[in-house]
Enzyme design. Structure first.
Site, short mmCIF file in Angstrom:
data_model
loop_
_atom_site.label_atom_id
_atom_site.label_comp_id
_atom_site.label_asym_id
_atom_site.label_seq_id
_atom_site.Cartn_x
_atom_site.Cartn_y
_atom_site.Cartn_z
N LYS A 1 5.08 -21.09 -5.52
CA LYS A 1 4.67 -19.82 -5.38
C LYS A 1 4.08 -19.14 -6.61
CE LYS A 1 4.72 -15.51 -3.41
NZ LYS A 1 4.01 -15.08 -2.12
N LYS B 1 9.82 -10.49 1.14
CA LYS B 1 10.33 -9.16 1.34
C LYS B 1 10.45 -9.06 3.04
CE LYS B 1 7.28 -5.71 2.54
NZ LYS B 1 6.01 -6.36 2.72
N LYS C 1 4.54 -11.90 7.52
CA LYS C 1 4.80 -10.80 8.56
C LYS C 1 5.08 -11.02 9.99
CE LYS C 1 2.08 -7.83 5.43
NZ LYS C 1 3.35 -7.65 4.52
N ASN D 1 0.76 -1.16 -0.06
CA ASN D 1 -0.15 -0.06 0.01
C ASN D 1 0.86 1.33 -0.10
OD1 ASN D 1 0.64 -0.82 2.68
ND2 ASN D 1 -0.59 0.69 3.45
P1 ADP Z 1 1.57 -5.90 2.17
O1 ADP Z 1 1.13 -5.65 0.97
O2 ADP Z 1 1.37 -4.62 3.00
O3 ADP Z 1 3.17 -6.49 2.43
P2 ADP Z 1 -0.42 -8.11 2.51
O4 ADP Z 1 -1.62 -7.11 1.64
O5 ADP Z 1 0.30 -9.20 2.00
O6 ADP Z 1 0.65 -6.87 3.12
O7 ADP Z 1 -0.92 -8.58 4.24
C1 ADP Z 1 -1.54 -7.45 4.98
C2 ADP Z 1 -3.12 -8.17 4.98
O8 ADP Z 1 -3.19 -9.35 5.84
C3 ADP Z 1 -4.20 -7.26 5.59
O9 ADP Z 1 -4.57 -6.10 4.83
C4 ADP Z 1 -5.14 -8.12 5.95
O10 ADP Z 1 -6.22 -8.32 4.93
C5 ADP Z 1 -4.61 -9.79 5.98
N1 ADP Z 1 -4.51 -10.45 7.02
C6 ADP Z 1 -4.66 -11.55 6.89
N2 ADP Z 1 -4.89 -12.26 8.37
C7 ADP Z 1 -4.65 -11.28 9.23
C8 ADP Z 1 -4.52 -11.04 10.71
N3 ADP Z 1 -4.84 -11.93 11.58
N4 ADP Z 1 -4.67 -9.81 11.04
C9 ADP Z 1 -4.48 -8.72 10.50
N5 ADP Z 1 -4.58 -8.78 8.95
C10 ADP Z 1 -4.52 -10.25 8.42
#
Ligand code: ADP
Ligand code: MG
Length: 319
Positions: free
Chosen positions: A127, A217, A279, A10
């Site tokens: 992947k 990442k 993450k 984002n």
């Molecule tokens: P980024 O693009 O910032 O690297 P991602 O989109 O891959 O992140 O991951 C973030 C998303 O993970 C959040 O927007 C949410 O939709 C999802 N998500 C899945 N499980 C959870 C959780 N347990 N708590 C919070 N977010 C979660």
């Protein structure tokens, strides 16, 4: 404090999901405002970022132009996106710092990450990357040696290896730049995946070459955070905190947890495998390797999170 901030998708896409160059630049500008505030508060910052959508777009160009311009391998796509995103990030961070009359050198490092040449992903890739295409188009790309999978109604999708990051080759350079007062942008997209051709010599040197793979990442960010001995790894995404019961009426944000508590939540299946899961794993790895604190929060809240007023924090178990 010395902070390593890993920026999620984002930070590089417009609010409406737009990915035109102006949208990406605008999103990075917003992110750099938040980062600049931390630097002005006196923190040392190393930045890393994702590149999934940008690499996805390069792959589409490769496919569409394959009969005119030879397609380039995935490691080249990684290098190209590190340079482009790093360039825009440097410009926007300097602009944001300049608006506060602050002046810090910003350096962008094209970064390589060593992975294991014997990773099972190279023989059995899993992947998925890029867009869905027809069976006919997939067959074309398979003739170029790529692996594609039939994903049913949505079409065919390319699959590649996603090996664990073992070592960030440019770590000594990044460390020196940080010590010299630079804000460093490095290891974008998890770093360009490379394998060693021979055992590294005593100084850790030896020839490497790029491989077709993607590296998470956030996992590379955890590795780099440990190598640089930062005070906190901050994973900046689009939610204020990780949650249990995500998407259910029982959803509840996680505040500060110990490594053991977080490992239990992982085992209970609270985190999406392609999203929050990596993450949380990265946050755990940094602290398990001796790091003091990992934070998962939104870009908007990174300042508060550093002051322990927002986000999910993973801290060591009490000794
Ligand atoms: P980024 O693009 O910032 O690297 P991602 O989109 O891959 O992140 O991951 C973030 C998303 O993970 C959040 O927007 C949410 O939709 C999802 N998500 C899945 N499980 C959870 C959780 N347990 N708590 C919070 N977010 C979660
Ligand atoms: Mg995302």
């Amino acid at each position: 404090m010395k902070l390593l901030i890993a920026l999620g998708g984002n930070a590089m896409t417009g609010v409406d999901g737009g990915a035109r160059p102006a949208d990406q630049q605008g999103a990075i500008a917003v992110a750099m405002d938040a980062v600049a505030r931390l630097i002005i508060d006196g923190h040392q910052v190393v930045l890393t970022h994702g590149n999934g959508p940008q690499v996805g777009n390069l792959l589409v160009k490769n496919e569409l132009a394959a009969s005119v311009v030879p397609p380039v391998p995935l490691d080249w796509c990684g290098a190209q996106t590190q340079a482009t995103i790093g360039f825009v990030t440097a410009c926007e961070l300097e602009r944001a710092l300049g608006a506060h009359a602050a002046d810090h050198p910003v350096s962008v490092i094209v970064t390589r990450t060593v992975v294991d040449a014997t990773d099972s992903g190279f023989t059995h890739p899993t992947k998925p990357i890029g867009r869905y295409v027809s069976a006919h188009q997939a067959a074309d790309m398979m003739r170029h040696g790529q692996v594609w999978e039939d994903r049913g109604e949505r079409g065919w999708r390319r699959v590649v290896a996603s090996p664990d990051p073992l070592e960030v080759l440019e770590t000594p350079t990044i460390r020196r730049l940080v010590e010299g007062g630079h804000v460093v942008v490095a290891a974008g997209g998890g770093g360009i995946p490379v394998v060693r051709e021979t055992e590294a010599d005593q100084s850790g040197a030896g020839p490497v070459h790029g491989v077709e793979a993607v590296i998470d990442k956030d996992l590379t960010a955890a590795l780099l955070a440990k190598s640089l001995d930062v005070d906190a790894l901050i994973i900046a995404t689009d939610v204020d905190a990780a949650a249990i019961g995500w998407g259910t009426p029982q959803q509840r944000s996680i505040g500060e947890v110990t490594v053991s508590q977080m490992r239990e939540l992982v085992a209970a299946g609270h985190f999406g495998s392609g999203s929050m899961g990596p993450k949380v794993e990265a946050a755990l790895r940094f602290v398990e390797a001796g790091g003091p604190r990992s934070i998962i929060t939104s870009l908007e809240r990174i300042g508060e999170a550093v002051q322990r007023q927002a986000g999910t924090s993973v801290v060591p178990d009490p000794s």
